[in-house]
Design an enzyme around this catalytic site. Structure first.
Site, PDB file in Angstrom:
ATOM      1  CG  ASP A 276      -7.574  -3.996   0.475  1.00  0.00           C
ATOM      2  OD1 ASP A 276      -7.493  -4.392   1.642  1.00  0.00           O
ATOM      3  OD2 ASP A 276      -6.782  -3.171  -0.023  1.00  0.00           O
TER       4      ASP A 276
ATOM      5  CG  ASP B 250      -2.043  -0.986   1.139  1.00  0.00           C
ATOM      6  OD1 ASP B 250      -2.743  -0.984   0.109  1.00  0.00           O
ATOM      7  OD2 ASP B 250      -2.214  -1.781   2.079  1.00  0.00           O
TER       8      ASP B 250
END
Length: 216
Positions: free
Chosen positions: A173, A35
């Site tokens: 996610d 990320d």
């Protein structure tokens, strides 16, 4: 259906990152999920560039990068050169998302479209021909440990119904618990980003957890 299990490395133990990468690979994970956050598009900062570079160099399985940033197109070539195999970008802050997705494909790697909980299937269907992966956020992006937003289930069903037509894989996610992995695998979700709900911070080790998730 064989599922893709993808640890979110922002949840890993950074005190011994080399061991984390090795242990996760030995457990049988499929893709490392990395990320990147800029503190603007989402109210948090993600993994450091040096950490991402280290993981990509150490990994023997594919790595993806989820760009939660403004002007994601400015960073495509950098991460492609670093060696990631999938780059996810958001449509919500990119008025030229087709150009950005094509930029990713032009580098020779897989293009991913990440969509926030409030982004509808109808608003993205025109660009799905340019997408190899669709990453559905079931929490508001930026922080781990949030509650699953169940209204995204309808969008997941729509995306799963259309995935063969367009040729993409559906990924989830956010708050991917074992129970949710079992349920959503049955409707056609291809892969899951694993955080604290299923993988990290547990009493069992990765070599025990990953095979159990694989069997769900």
């Amino acid at each position: 259906m064989e599922k893709l299990l993808c640890p979110s490395m922002m949840c890993a133990q950074f005190g011994n990152l080399e061991k984390e990468v090795k242990d996760l690979e030995e457990a049988g994970i499929d893709i490392f999920h990395l990320d990147v956050m800029d503190g603007n598009f989402v109210p948090n900062f993600g993994m450091g560039l040096q950490d991402i570079e280290f993981i990509v160099k150490q990994a023997t399985v594919p790595c993806d990068v989820h760009l939660m940033v403004n002007k994601a197109s400015d960073y495509i070539s950098k991460f492609a050169e670093m060696g990631v195999q999938i780059i996810y970008v958001h449509s919500e802050n990119d008025c030229h998302i087709t150009r950005t997705l094509q930029m990713i494909k032009d580098t020779g790697i897989c293009s991913g479209l990440a969509i926030n909980p409030g982004t509808s299937f109808e608003s993205i269907k025109e660009v799905l021909t340019l997408v190899d992966y669709v990453l559905v956020m079931s929490v508001n992006p930026g922080f781990s440990g949030q509650k699953y937003l169940s209204f995204v289930d309808e969008k997941l069903k729509q995306l799963c119904e259309k995935k063969k037509q367009y040729g993409y894989k559906v990924m989830l996610d956010g708050a991917c618990s074992p129970e949710r992995i079992e349920t959503l695998s049955k409707i056609g979700v291809d892969g899951f980003i694993l955080g604290t709900s299923a993988l990290f911070g547990k009493e069992k080790n990765y070599q025990e957890i990953i095979p159990e998730l694989r069997q769900l």
